[in-house]
Design a protein around this motif. Structure first.
Motif, PDB file in Angstrom:
ATOM      1  N   LYS A  70       0.368  -8.533   1.312  1.00 23.48           N
ATOM      2  CA  LYS A  70      -0.203  -7.590   0.351  1.00 23.48           C
ATOM      3  C   LYS A  70       0.810  -6.488  -0.012  1.00 23.48           C
ATOM      4  N   CYS A  71       1.528  -5.991   0.968  1.00 28.17           N
ATOM      5  CA  CYS A  71       2.460  -4.873   0.726  1.00 28.17           C
ATOM      6  C   CYS A  71       3.816  -5.350   0.209  1.00 28.17           C
ATOM      7  N   CYS A 117       3.857  -8.634   5.486  1.00 31.55           N
ATOM      8  CA  CYS A 117       2.524  -8.365   4.983  1.00 31.55           C
ATOM      9  C   CYS A 117       2.465  -8.874   3.540  1.00 31.55           C
ATOM     10  N   LYS A 174      -0.184  -0.126   6.801  1.00 36.50           N
ATOM     11  CA  LYS A 174      -0.400   0.520   5.498  1.00 36.50           C
ATOM     12  C   LYS A 174      -1.714   0.080   4.862  1.00 36.50           C
ATOM     13  N   CYS A 175      -1.993  -1.236   4.868  1.00 33.81           N
ATOM     14  CA  CYS A 175      -3.120  -1.729   4.071  1.00 33.81           C
ATOM     15  C   CYS A 175      -4.209  -2.417   4.887  1.00 33.81           C
TER      16      CYS A 175
HETATM   17 ZN   LIG Z   1       0.190  -4.275   4.131  1.00 33.21          ZN
END
Ligand SMILES: [Zn+2]
Length: 200
Positions: free
Chosen positions: A197-198, A195, A177-178
């Motif tokens: 960040k997610c 993750c 995703k990121c």
């Molecule tokens: Zn991510």
């Protein structure tokens, strides 16, 4: 973890990891093969209580697909728990049948950090988590299993083509995703992939 059943069409000498052999009246054979011997099996005579013989069965939580397993149920059982949500998902007395890989993938899909204290997770997040668990399990069952190289279905086919994981065993790879790198750390002794960040 490594146990699987295999139908034997042409009688052959059992391999050294064969633990149990079932035969029907026509001499068809179903073999239980388990390299690491983690599997357990019970023979229960008619009339005996299954729950008394298979210890722990009576204390299993609801299955993820059952109607008893929803956000309300989760909210109720984790509202005071300070354990991480990852540890909660692996606790078979809370929900039965979520293994390590499914816990990691479900938490990623729901955007929840595996380290979050269970009691801090909000109702709307629990709704998403329950949906993620069901989706991940359905995808995995539908495609013949997970990415474990030693998972096999009833015909002995390797389940290697199964669920494409987003975090599990993707340490150091880019998040789909990121683009952030997937990390790994142990939670209650189990490898956990996420993750940062997610997942918050
Ligand atoms: Zn991510």
């Amino acid at each position: 973890m490594t146990g699987y059943f295999k139908f034997i069409e042409n009688s052959s000498h059992p391999c050294k990891h064969t633990r149990i052999r079932f035969f029907d009246k026509n001499n068809n054979e179903l073999r239980y093969i388990d390299v690491r011997s983690f599997g357990q099996m019970w023979w229960i005579n008619k009339g005996l209580s299954i729950n008394k013989i298979i210890k722990g069965l009576g204390s299993l939580g609801p299955e993820p697909f059952s109607k008893d397993f929803d956000a309300n149920y989760l909210k109720k059982v984790i509202s005071k728990r300070t354990k991480s949500i990852k540890a909660i998902l692996l606790d078979q007395t809370i929900v039965a049948g979520i293994g390590n890989i499914y816990a990691d993938e479900s938490l990623y899909s729901a955007g929840i950090s595996p380290f979050r204290e269970a009691r801090t997770i909000k109702k709307n997040e629990l709704i998403k988590l329950k949906e993620s668990i069901v989706t991940v399990l359905k995808k995995s069952i539908g495609s013949g299993g997970t990415t474990f190289s030693d998972f096999r279905d009833l015909e002995g086919e390797n389940g290697n083509f199964g669920l494409q994981t987003n975090v599990y065993r993707r340490t150091g790879k880019e998040c789909r995703k990121c683009g952030n790198l997937i990390e790994r750390q142990k939670i209650t002794g189990r490898s956990t992939h996420w993750c940062p960040k997610c997942q918050k």
